[in-house]
Write an enzyme that holds these catalytic residues in place. Structure first.
Site, short mmCIF file in Angstrom:
data_model
loop_
_atom_site.label_atom_id
_atom_site.label_comp_id
_atom_site.label_asym_id
_atom_site.label_seq_id
_atom_site.Cartn_x
_atom_site.Cartn_y
_atom_site.Cartn_z
N HIS A 1 0.84 -1.22 0.00
CA HIS A 1 0.00 0.00 0.00
C HIS A 1 0.87 1.26 0.00
CE1 HIS A 1 -3.16 -2.53 2.33
NE2 HIS A 1 -3.65 -2.34 1.11
N ARG B 1 -1.08 -6.03 -7.68
CA ARG B 1 0.11 -6.81 -7.33
C ARG B 1 0.36 -7.90 -8.37
NH1 ARG B 1 -2.35 -8.16 -1.62
NH2 ARG B 1 -4.03 -8.39 -3.12
O1 PNS Z 1 -8.49 -2.63 0.64
P1 PNS Z 1 -9.68 -3.23 -0.03
O2 PNS Z 1 -10.52 -3.99 0.98
O3 PNS Z 1 -9.31 -4.05 -1.22
O4 PNS Z 1 -10.55 -1.99 -0.56
C1 PNS Z 1 -11.79 -2.18 -1.16
C2 PNS Z 1 -12.54 -0.84 -1.30
C3 PNS Z 1 -12.61 -0.13 0.03
C4 PNS Z 1 -11.82 0.04 -2.28
C5 PNS Z 1 -13.96 -1.17 -1.85
O5 PNS Z 1 -14.54 -2.15 -1.06
C6 PNS Z 1 -14.85 0.06 -1.87
O6 PNS Z 1 -14.67 0.94 -2.69
N1 PNS Z 1 -15.79 0.12 -0.92
C7 PNS Z 1 -16.69 1.24 -0.76
C8 PNS Z 1 -18.09 0.87 -1.25
C9 PNS Z 1 -18.21 1.06 -2.75
O7 PNS Z 1 -17.92 2.13 -3.27
N2 PNS Z 1 -18.63 -0.01 -3.46
C10 PNS Z 1 -18.86 0.05 -4.88
C11 PNS Z 1 -17.60 -0.02 -5.70
S1 PNS Z 1 -16.88 -1.59 -5.66
#
Ligand code: PNS
Length: 165
Positions: free
Chosen positions: A18, A92
């Site tokens: 990250h 990745r």
């Molecule tokens: O670190 P992660 O868990 O891979 O991140 C995932 C994240 C937070 C980017 C994704 O779950 C997200 O965008 N969540 C917010 C809800 C949302 O916008 N959902 C619709 C798009 S997938």
């Protein structure tokens, strides 16, 4: 034109992968807002306050144009709140691609004005994930190659293990 990007994630906790993406993105955008998802489906090990504080510590040297915030709800709404035209995500390996493509296309449908940009993590962090780091730490393994030092220390404290080097 000011280029603003958000870098959303669960960051439970932030890894070197990250941090590598954040570092690369900080050189590409005029403003980078790292968004830490609060309402994650997963049960996080670290509280939202701890995750935000740890990331702030890790990115302190990236410059004043990088900030860290918690957010709830949709990533595209978080992006719009900050006037961001870009979402940054790290890739990745090929295994990340399918889920990331689905998210990127969903986000484009929701907010056509916001583009997702992918940055490849450095080769040495290609295997690193928050969940693997937590598992390794839980069983006393060395997580120092995977995690920034403050995160490794916080993880050892949270799990009641001693950081091993
Ligand atoms: O670190 P992660 O868990 O891979 O991140 C995932 C994240 C937070 C980017 C994704 O779950 C997200 O965008 N969540 C917010 C809800 C949302 O916008 N959902 C619709 C798009 S997938």
């Amino acid at each position: 034109m000011t280029r603003v990007a958000v870098f959303p994630g669960s960051f439970d906790p932030m890894t070197n992968a990250h941090l590598d993406v954040a570092r690369r993105a900080s050189g590409l955008f005029d403003r980078l807002v790292i968004g830490v998802l609060n309402n994650t489906k997963k049960e996080p090990l670290f509280s939202i306050e701890q995750r935000v504080a740890l990331i702030r510590e890790c990115v302190a040297d990236l410059g004043g144009h990088v900030s860290v915030e918690a957010f709830d709800g949709l990533t595209v709404d978080f992006a719009r709140t900050h006037g961001a035209g870009f979402i940054v995500r790290g890739l990745r390996a090929v295994s990340d691609f399918e889920a990331e493509l689905q998210m990127a296309l969903t986000n484009r449908k929701l907010a056509p004005e916001v583009d997702t940009t992918f940055l490849m993590t450095a080769l040495e962090y290609g295997y690193v994930s928050s969940s693997l780091a937590k598992e390794v730490a839980r069983f006393g393994g060395d997580v120092t190659p995977m995690l920034p030092a403050p995160v490794a220390a916080a993880l050892a404290e949270r799990l009641g293990t001693r950081p091993r080097v």
